[in-house]
Motif scaffolding. Sequence first.
Motif, PDB file in Angstrom:
ATOM      1  N   GLY A  38      26.610  24.079 -23.897  1.00 35.17           N
ATOM      2  CA  GLY A  38      27.750  24.844 -24.375  1.00 35.17           C
ATOM      3  C   GLY A  38      29.054  24.083 -24.258  1.00 35.17           C
ATOM      4  N   THR A  83      28.979  21.185 -27.097  1.00 33.15           N
ATOM      5  CA  THR A  83      29.210  21.662 -28.467  1.00 33.15           C
ATOM      6  C   THR A  83      30.583  22.316 -28.612  1.00 33.15           C
ATOM      7  N   GLY A  84      30.990  23.118 -27.622  1.00 31.11           N
ATOM      8  CA  GLY A  84      32.290  23.763 -27.704  1.00 31.11           C
ATOM      9  C   GLY A  84      33.434  22.766 -27.664  1.00 31.11           C
ATOM     10  N   SER A 129      29.504  28.412 -25.747  1.00 28.41           N
ATOM     11  CA  SER A 129      30.146  27.471 -26.661  1.00 28.41           C
ATOM     12  C   SER A 129      31.362  28.084 -27.340  1.00 28.41           C
TER      13      SER A 129
END
Length: 343
Positions: free
Chosen positions: A160, A163-164, A221
């Motif tokens: 998370g 990707t975030g 995310s």
Amino acid sequence: MSAASVSPGRRVWLRFRQNRRGYWSLIIFTVLFGLSLIAELISNDKPLIARYNGELVFPIAKDYSEKVFGGDFDSPADYLDPFIQDQFKTNGNWAIYPFNHYRFDTLNYFAKSPNPAPPSADNWLGTDDRGRDVFARLLYGFRVSILFGLALTITGVLLGLLTGAVQGYFAGRTDLFFQRFIEIWGSMPELYLLIIFTSIFDPSIGLLLILLSLFGWMGLSDYVRADFLRNRNLEYVQAARALGLSNGQIIWRHVLPNSMTPVVTFLPFRMSAAILALTSLDFLGLGVPPSTASLGELLAQGKNNLDAWWIALSTFAVLTITLLLLTNIGDALRNALDVRRKA
């Protein structure tokens, strides 16, 4: 000590300690988890240490045949056998057993009542329908649940964050591509995939961890992305760019530390969700192998043996207390990270 001289981390800890419910929940949870890590020393069908014919033996660390203790067979000794136990009571011999004399997979062949047997002096919380000690299975199952929850939480947090951070920092087309991918990936039927994969492969904790990790990162995310989108245009980030720092250095040194609040706040709640997911899948028979101690498997046994109330009641109590402690810790963390509160 003045408020100005207290470090930010110290202020967070002081605010956390102000929440006595969360603070004591953390202590109790830590103690319970620590005890589960040494479950073999608390609940086991082998003595911790024994003295036989003048020699010290350590059955918990090494397997001994029955012949070593005066038996007739080369098979591993059954230390719950009355004959073996009598051998440790003669000629100055002795043995120190754990508090509970059963492992999670030990079958009590010498039970005085048919299985599932109610609580007794031998089996504190009774036995299940196969004659296994419920207390031992709860202790070992609690450890499996917490370790699985930690592993799934760490994996989901790392994915998370990655990707975030990429979405929020680079924004634009990168963010648009990831958002469309998340929408497509999140629409996949997770339960059906679990059923398909468990029918193809042998069920294991590793397989379950991989499958749940594929979907467990999306919720976090979104929060990390929102924080990165807000922080990427602040003055300290623009100053870092002007100084010539690379994108990786800016993300790691400046933006990420200021975007960790949602990550830390949601950790206990993510662990609770992971434990519930494992318990639910075990209850449905889609989780860990049947030989593994599991809270979900005990709940399934309680459903199938409604007259054996001690199985479902004790398992429900352990699960409720665990989730309640994690919820209290999460609430305390959320309050501690609120900068509007004074320590």
